[in-house]
Motif scaffolding. Structure first.
Motif, mmCIF file in Angstrom:
data_model
loop_
_atom_site.group_PDB
_atom_site.id
_atom_site.type_symbol
_atom_site.label_atom_id
_atom_site.label_comp_id
_atom_site.label_asym_id
_atom_site.label_seq_id
_atom_site.Cartn_x
_atom_site.Cartn_y
_atom_site.Cartn_z
ATOM 1 N N GLY A 64 0.832 -1.191 0.000
ATOM 2 C CA GLY A 64 0.000 0.000 0.000
ATOM 3 C C GLY A 64 0.867 1.242 0.000
ATOM 4 O O GLY A 64 2.030 1.203 0.426
ATOM 5 N N ASP A 65 0.306 2.350 -0.482
ATOM 6 C CA ASP A 65 1.039 3.618 -0.534
ATOM 7 C C ASP A 65 2.342 3.497 -1.313
ATOM 8 O O ASP A 65 3.348 4.130 -0.977
ATOM 9 C CB ASP A 65 1.320 4.144 0.879
ATOM 10 C CG ASP A 65 0.043 4.420 1.666
ATOM 11 O OD1 ASP A 65 -0.933 4.887 1.046
ATOM 12 O OD2 ASP A 65 0.029 4.157 2.880
ATOM 13 N N GLY A 66 2.332 2.641 -2.325
ATOM 14 C CA GLY A 66 3.494 2.537 -3.196
ATOM 15 C C GLY A 66 4.627 1.669 -2.700
ATOM 16 O O GLY A 66 5.686 1.624 -3.336
ATOM 17 N N PHE A 79 7.007 -15.421 0.193
ATOM 18 C CA PHE A 79 7.178 -14.873 -1.145
ATOM 19 C C PHE A 79 7.071 -15.949 -2.226
ATOM 20 O O PHE A 79 7.164 -15.639 -3.413
ATOM 21 C CB PHE A 79 8.516 -14.149 -1.241
ATOM 22 C CG PHE A 79 8.663 -13.065 -0.211
ATOM 23 C CD1 PHE A 79 8.050 -11.841 -0.387
ATOM 24 C CD2 PHE A 79 9.372 -13.294 0.962
ATOM 25 C CE1 PHE A 79 8.149 -10.846 0.577
ATOM 26 C CE2 PHE A 79 9.489 -12.302 1.938
ATOM 27 C CZ PHE A 79 8.864 -11.077 1.737
ATOM 28 N N GLU A 80 6.865 -17.194 -1.812
ATOM 29 C CA GLU A 80 6.704 -18.270 -2.785
ATOM 30 C C GLU A 80 5.313 -18.239 -3.422
ATOM 31 O O GLU A 80 5.102 -18.812 -4.484
ATOM 32 C CB GLU A 80 6.939 -19.625 -2.124
ATOM 33 C CG GLU A 80 8.382 -19.828 -1.667
ATOM 34 C CD GLU A 80 8.581 -21.198 -1.040
ATOM 35 O OE1 GLU A 80 7.603 -21.975 -0.987
ATOM 36 O OE2 GLU A 80 9.714 -21.486 -0.613
ATOM 37 N N ARG A 81 4.372 -17.592 -2.766
ATOM 38 C CA ARG A 81 3.017 -17.507 -3.304
ATOM 39 C C ARG A 81 2.714 -16.067 -3.722
ATOM 40 O O ARG A 81 3.490 -15.159 -3.432
ATOM 41 C CB ARG A 81 1.998 -17.978 -2.260
ATOM 42 C CG ARG A 81 2.124 -17.310 -0.908
ATOM 43 C CD ARG A 81 1.167 -17.934 0.102
ATOM 44 N NE ARG A 81 1.259 -17.303 1.410
ATOM 45 C CZ ARG A 81 2.059 -17.689 2.378
ATOM 46 N NH1 ARG A 81 2.877 -18.719 2.182
ATOM 47 N NH2 ARG A 81 2.072 -17.076 3.546
ATOM 48 N N ASP A 82 1.595 -15.869 -4.389
ATOM 49 C CA ASP A 82 1.211 -14.554 -4.882
ATOM 50 C C ASP A 82 0.982 -13.607 -3.714
ATOM 51 O O ASP A 82 0.134 -13.854 -2.862
ATOM 52 C CB ASP A 82 -0.060 -14.676 -5.725
ATOM 53 C CG ASP A 82 -0.482 -13.339 -6.332
ATOM 54 O OD1 ASP A 82 0.300 -12.368 -6.215
ATOM 55 O OD2 ASP A 82 -1.572 -13.275 -6.909
ATOM 56 N N ILE A 83 1.740 -12.512 -3.663
ATOM 57 C CA ILE A 83 1.571 -11.542 -2.585
ATOM 58 C C ILE A 83 0.896 -10.269 -3.084
ATOM 59 O O ILE A 83 0.900 -9.249 -2.417
ATOM 60 C CB ILE A 83 2.929 -11.191 -1.934
ATOM 61 C CG1 ILE A 83 3.904 -10.637 -2.989
ATOM 62 C CG2 ILE A 83 3.513 -12.395 -1.220
ATOM 63 C CD1 ILE A 83 5.197 -10.117 -2.400
ATOM 64 N N LEU A 172 7.037 -0.558 -4.713
ATOM 65 C CA LEU A 172 6.347 -1.313 -5.747
ATOM 66 C C LEU A 172 6.859 -0.875 -7.111
ATOM 67 O O LEU A 172 7.130 0.313 -7.334
ATOM 68 C CB LEU A 172 4.844 -1.092 -5.653
ATOM 69 C CG LEU A 172 4.164 -1.555 -4.350
ATOM 70 C CD1 LEU A 172 2.679 -1.246 -4.399
ATOM 71 C CD2 LEU A 172 4.399 -3.034 -4.112
ATOM 72 N N LEU A 173 7.013 -1.802 -8.021
ATOM 73 C CA LEU A 173 7.540 -1.496 -9.341
ATOM 74 C C LEU A 173 6.420 -0.986 -10.250
ATOM 75 O O LEU A 173 5.239 -1.280 -10.027
ATOM 76 C CB LEU A 173 8.179 -2.746 -9.946
ATOM 77 C CG LEU A 173 9.287 -3.395 -9.113
ATOM 78 C CD1 LEU A 173 9.858 -4.600 -9.844
ATOM 79 C CD2 LEU A 173 10.398 -2.403 -8.788
ATOM 80 N N PRO A 174 6.769 -0.222 -11.281
ATOM 81 C CA PRO A 174 5.741 0.226 -12.234
ATOM 82 C C PRO A 174 4.963 -0.955 -12.801
ATOM 83 O O PRO A 174 5.527 -2.047 -13.010
ATOM 84 C CB PRO A 174 6.560 0.937 -13.319
ATOM 85 C CG PRO A 174 7.829 1.349 -12.631
ATOM 86 C CD PRO A 174 8.109 0.287 -11.621
ATOM 87 N N ASP A 175 3.672 -0.743 -13.060
ATOM 88 C CA ASP A 175 2.818 -1.836 -13.532
ATOM 89 C C ASP A 175 3.338 -2.480 -14.805
ATOM 90 O O ASP A 175 3.136 -3.676 -15.036
ATOM 91 C CB ASP A 175 1.393 -1.325 -13.765
ATOM 92 C CG ASP A 175 0.667 -1.001 -12.464
ATOM 93 O OD1 ASP A 175 1.100 -1.513 -11.413
ATOM 94 O OD2 ASP A 175 -0.320 -0.242 -12.506
#
Length: 292
Positions: A64-66, A79-83, A172-175
């Motif tokens: 959240g919040d970038g 981190f092995e599953r979808d986060i 978070l990385l750009p989409d």
């Protein structure tokens, strides 16, 4: 061998953790996958062990919040599953499968790896490449340090003995970002001999944003600034990627001679791995652009 005698504390609040760390030679126990082994070998002999596994505030992983916030008790296996963190989640998932074995990933923690600062560990290089922000909490409150400034050398950080690494925030990385990770190790069970991390975006065939990180290419994690500069504003073609990879090996890497790998070999290998990681990231960015 077995550890020397020590005091054991199992606090339940952040305040109790800080108080326990304030006196004497202490170590923090979260996953213990490196610490317990060293205690058994008596390479470390803490007078006090502070077990933080009962502190509820130290659990949780949220985006959240970038940023993606990672707290001290988040295990590698998370981190092995979808986060639900987009391209960052894909990158972390590709990295984590290279960390040790499933039983170790089930107990070891990302923040423990950052604090331990093993030069061949993957998470420190990821944090450095992505410019993560790290919170250190101690008697004087909480201070924030950029990951690139946190690591001082092999097994050495700017964390003070009375401080706890209490949170890591990964941007978070750009989409539309593509990501790539490539690792080389001598055996399946070995630490990384070298590895490369890449994240980039491509617009109209030109690289307009990039982050590159190197694992075990120097005495501390490396963000490959020179190679990044060689990529920005350039076409995402084989010539650009190969040239930037060469720059990473020649200018960003600072390897030390090893019994099984000369510095020259390591610089060459860095170039090979960076090129492969960049190629993977460009392919991934194309897949994102196609609507994945």
């Amino acid at each position: 061998m077995k550890p020397t005698a020590f005091e054991y504390f199992a606090p339940r609040t952040v305040e109790e953790v800080v108080a326990a760390l304030a006196g004497g030679d202490t170590r923090v126990l979260a996953g213990g996958q490196s610490l317990v082994l060293e205690m058994n070998y008596r390479t470390v002999r803490p007078a006090r062990l502070v077990d933080i596994n009962r502190v509820a505030e130290f659990t949780g992983l949220d985006a959240g919040d970038g940023v993606l916030r990672v707290r001290p008790l988040v295990r590698h296996r998370a981190f092995e599953r979808d986060i639900s963190a987009g391209p960052l989640g894909r990158l972390l998932s590709s990295v984590v499968h290279n960390i040790a074995h499933p039983p170790i990933r089930a107990r070891g923690t990302m923040l423990g790896s950052l604090a331990y600062a093993h030069p061949a560990a993957e998470w420190p290089a990821v944090a450095t490449a992505l410019d993560a922000q790290l919170d250190l909490t101690g008697p004087d409150g909480t201070r924030t340090v950029a990951a690139e400034a946190f690591f001082a050398g092999p097994f050495d950080t700017v964390r003070r003995p009375e401080e706890l690494l209490s949170e890591a925030r990964l941007p978070l990385l750009p989409d539309r970002a593509g990501v790539g990770f490539v690792e080389h190790r001598r055996t399946h069970a070995s630490f990384a001999q070298l590895a490369a991390i890449a994240a980039l975006t491509v617009r109209d065939g030109v690289i307009d944003w990039v982050r590159l990180g190197l694992v075990n290419a120097a005495e501390r994690p490396v963000r490959a600034h020179a190679a990044e500069r060689a990529l920005l504003g350039q076409p995402a073609d084989a010539g650009t990627l190969t040239g930037a990879a060469r720059v990473a090996g020649e200018q960003d890497a600072d390897p030390r001679e090893q019994p099984h790998a000369s510095a020259g070999y390591q610089r060459h290998a860095v170039g090979v791995l960076v090129r492969r990681a960049l190629e993977a990231a460009v392919r991934d960015a194309g897949a994102v652009g196609d609507g994945r």
